[in-house]
Design a protein around this motif. Sequence first.
Motif, mmCIF file in Angstrom:
data_model
loop_
_atom_site.group_PDB
_atom_site.id
_atom_site.type_symbol
_atom_site.label_atom_id
_atom_site.label_comp_id
_atom_site.label_asym_id
_atom_site.label_seq_id
_atom_site.Cartn_x
_atom_site.Cartn_y
_atom_site.Cartn_z
ATOM 1 N N VAL A 103 0.838 -1.204 0.000
ATOM 2 C CA VAL A 103 0.000 0.000 0.000
ATOM 3 C C VAL A 103 0.873 1.255 0.000
ATOM 4 C CG1 VAL A 103 -1.702 1.304 1.326
ATOM 5 C CG2 VAL A 103 -1.927 -1.171 1.116
ATOM 6 N N PHE A 104 1.931 1.232 0.780
ATOM 7 C CA PHE A 104 2.827 2.381 0.847
ATOM 8 C C PHE A 104 3.492 2.625 -0.510
ATOM 9 C CE2 PHE A 104 7.127 4.088 1.894
ATOM 10 C CZ PHE A 104 6.702 5.303 2.392
ATOM 11 N N ARG A 105 3.911 1.556 -1.178
ATOM 12 C CA ARG A 105 4.484 1.721 -2.515
ATOM 13 C C ARG A 105 3.465 2.324 -3.484
ATOM 14 N NH1 ARG A 105 7.030 -4.291 -2.618
ATOM 15 N NH2 ARG A 105 9.148 -3.833 -1.881
ATOM 16 N N GLY A 106 2.231 1.819 -3.416
ATOM 17 C CA GLY A 106 1.213 2.360 -4.308
ATOM 18 C C GLY A 106 0.938 3.828 -4.057
ATOM 19 N N LEU A 107 0.877 4.225 -2.790
ATOM 20 C CA LEU A 107 0.675 5.637 -2.471
ATOM 21 C C LEU A 107 1.857 6.489 -2.932
ATOM 22 C CD1 LEU A 107 -0.829 5.324 1.138
ATOM 23 C CD2 LEU A 107 -2.039 5.862 -0.981
ATOM 24 N N THR A 108 3.064 5.934 -2.840
ATOM 25 C CA THR A 108 4.242 6.677 -3.294
ATOM 26 C C THR A 108 4.208 6.882 -4.803
ATOM 27 O OG1 THR A 108 5.535 5.744 -1.473
ATOM 28 C CG2 THR A 108 6.756 6.730 -3.289
ATOM 29 N N TYR A 139 20.037 16.078 11.270
ATOM 30 C CA TYR A 139 19.068 17.115 11.584
ATOM 31 C C TYR A 139 18.911 18.122 10.452
ATOM 32 C CZ TYR A 139 22.938 20.332 12.420
ATOM 33 O OH TYR A 139 24.059 21.112 12.270
ATOM 34 N N VAL A 140 19.934 18.240 9.589
ATOM 35 C CA VAL A 140 19.844 19.189 8.484
ATOM 36 C C VAL A 140 18.956 18.669 7.361
ATOM 37 C CG1 VAL A 140 22.084 20.227 8.921
ATOM 38 C CG2 VAL A 140 21.931 18.224 7.466
ATOM 39 N N LEU A 141 18.607 17.393 7.410
ATOM 40 C CA LEU A 141 17.775 16.816 6.353
ATOM 41 C C LEU A 141 16.350 16.671 6.872
ATOM 42 C CD1 LEU A 141 20.223 14.098 5.050
ATOM 43 C CD2 LEU A 141 19.829 16.370 4.134
ATOM 44 N N ASP A 142 15.444 17.495 6.386
ATOM 45 C CA ASP A 142 14.064 17.456 6.852
ATOM 46 C C ASP A 142 13.406 16.115 6.583
ATOM 47 O OD1 ASP A 142 14.317 20.097 7.583
ATOM 48 O OD2 ASP A 142 13.610 20.846 5.647
ATOM 49 N N VAL A 143 13.842 15.421 5.555
ATOM 50 C CA VAL A 143 13.184 14.183 5.145
ATOM 51 C C VAL A 143 13.292 13.107 6.216
ATOM 52 C CG1 VAL A 143 13.303 12.303 3.471
ATOM 53 C CG2 VAL A 143 13.425 14.660 2.701
ATOM 54 N N LEU A 144 14.390 13.079 6.980
ATOM 55 C CA LEU A 144 14.549 12.059 8.012
ATOM 56 C C LEU A 144 13.444 12.161 9.054
ATOM 57 C CD1 LEU A 144 18.404 11.948 8.591
ATOM 58 C CD2 LEU A 144 16.978 10.408 7.271
ATOM 59 N N GLY A 145 13.077 13.372 9.397
ATOM 60 C CA GLY A 145 11.992 13.538 10.352
ATOM 61 C C GLY A 145 10.668 13.044 9.793
ATOM 62 N N ILE A 146 10.449 13.259 8.502
ATOM 63 C CA ILE A 146 9.214 12.775 7.891
ATOM 64 C C ILE A 146 9.174 11.248 7.892
ATOM 65 C CG2 ILE A 146 7.872 12.771 5.766
ATOM 66 C CD1 ILE A 146 7.847 15.409 7.270
ATOM 67 N N LEU A 147 10.316 10.617 7.660
ATOM 68 C CA LEU A 147 10.355 9.157 7.639
ATOM 69 C C LEU A 147 9.988 8.569 9.003
ATOM 70 C CD1 LEU A 147 13.505 8.429 5.463
ATOM 71 C CD2 LEU A 147 11.108 8.237 4.828
ATOM 72 N N PHE A 148 10.238 9.329 10.049
ATOM 73 C CA PHE A 148 9.839 8.887 11.385
ATOM 74 C C PHE A 148 8.327 8.675 11.436
ATOM 75 C CE2 PHE A 148 8.121 10.276 15.490
ATOM 76 C CZ PHE A 148 8.632 9.291 16.312
ATOM 77 N N TYR A 149 7.565 9.623 10.880
ATOM 78 C CA TYR A 149 6.112 9.501 10.884
ATOM 79 C C TYR A 149 5.636 8.417 9.917
ATOM 80 C CZ TYR A 149 6.329 13.832 13.484
ATOM 81 O OH TYR A 149 6.603 14.772 14.426
ATOM 82 N N VAL A 150 6.391 8.203 8.842
ATOM 83 C CA VAL A 150 6.053 7.116 7.936
ATOM 84 C C VAL A 150 6.143 5.777 8.652
ATOM 85 C CG1 VAL A 150 6.799 5.882 5.867
ATOM 86 C CG2 VAL A 150 6.722 8.379 5.875
ATOM 87 N N SER A 151 7.186 5.612 9.471
ATOM 88 C CA SER A 151 7.357 4.354 10.187
ATOM 89 C C SER A 151 6.231 4.133 11.194
ATOM 90 C CB SER A 151 8.708 4.351 10.910
ATOM 91 O OG SER A 151 8.740 5.357 11.906
ATOM 92 N N ILE A 152 5.757 5.201 11.813
ATOM 93 C CA ILE A 152 4.627 5.066 12.729
ATOM 94 C C ILE A 152 3.385 4.606 11.961
ATOM 95 C CG2 ILE A 152 3.058 6.365 14.222
ATOM 96 C CD1 ILE A 152 5.377 7.961 15.207
ATOM 97 N N TRP A 153 3.220 5.112 10.749
ATOM 98 C CA TRP A 153 2.105 4.656 9.914
ATOM 99 C C TRP A 153 2.211 3.163 9.666
ATOM 100 C CZ3 TRP A 153 1.810 2.345 5.121
ATOM 101 C CH2 TRP A 153 0.545 2.296 4.536
ATOM 102 N N PHE A 154 3.411 2.680 9.382
ATOM 103 C CA PHE A 154 3.619 1.242 9.204
ATOM 104 C C PHE A 154 3.191 0.485 10.456
ATOM 105 C CE2 PHE A 154 6.294 1.952 5.500
ATOM 106 C CZ PHE A 154 6.082 0.793 4.779
#
Length: 390
Positions: free
Chosen positions: A64-69, A363-378
């Motif tokens: 599902v995550f791949r499809g949404l991506t 910390y300079v890469l905003d995307v790492l913080g977003i991936l944290f929330y992606v993992s919670i979705w998983f």
Amino acid sequence: MSSLVVVTDTGVRTPLLQDLSPPVPHSDSGVREEEIVPLPSPNELDESKANPTDPKQRLVSLDVFRGLTVALMILVDDAGGAFPSINHSPWFGVTLADFVMPFFLFGVGVSVSLVFKKVSSKPAAIRKVMVRTVKLFLLGLVLNGGYFHGRNHLSYGVDVRQIRWMGVLQRISIGYLFVSILEIWLVNKVAVDSAVTFVQKYVIQWVVAILLGSLYMCLLYGLYVPDWAIEVTSMNLTSFASGYGSGTQIVHCGVRGNLEPPCNAVGLIDRFFLGEQHLYQHPVYRRTKECSVNSPDYGPLPPNSPGWCLAPFDPEGILSSLMAAITCFMGLHFGHIIVHYKDHMQRVILWSLSSLPLLLLGYVLDVLGILFYVSIWFAIKDQIFVSKWS
């Protein structure tokens, strides 16, 4: 006149419905024994789905995550031109389009953790990984395009002087190779029955990932970027750059740790190892205020715009691919949590605690913080292993 017929009972009974199946052995008492198998309850059916033995079963939440991506990628590709606010950020900041590539890399890491959770032959597994890596890299070269002669040239064919070596699939292949090597060769033989043994099993992977992230930070902020020259040719010039003529443009740098488009260490390494002619010739920073009157969209160059606006820059370069590999590792690590822990709350807690080192490092890469929330979705959404390979 009626007659009397005597029927002798032989002790053998013939059933009304003939059973053509092989006879079942009888016990000594003459009573036929049958095995009674109870039907599974609904709870047992759910449990059998959640814990299958078939290795060719998939993780539904990952699919599902791949499809949404993919859906997100189509959205930003098609609508990004009309709505620059969801297109890739011209340089600093983050937009909706900037999440697509990290999401793909995160999914690659999760997949590797599931595929190689049991490796029977390490040499065979690494050969499979190398073949797939080469295929992805070569396919990326083909999809990049831009190096074929056109109708107005003297001949047709491939011009190796203009091949763009790096790209999206090349970056995915690098991340896939990195996490696959970690998973095949750098896992301790420890049975996971607690948080301590979980750390012991994968501690070498964490050390390698932190060292790689530290190397990236050291190069990014420590390399000295000298002045450099750009050769303005017909390949650089566009309809928006009519004010420039062919020739040499000097870009003045002489700094360390600069993150601006012209003087960062990422571009320095790519220009040195790959060459300017093999970089992406239409970089996204041409939508910055310095390079476009229509910023954050493409447009004509402003008056007195800097010469580096016409310089090539590869968004999937060598140095930046190091942190892309770290993104794959984050997916790999969360895949480990999925494999060893079935409780959703345990997954959330373990992922949160174990991700802190990389979150602090990047910390300079905003995307790492977003991936944290992606993992919670998983962790919340996942129903592990319930659909099968097609």
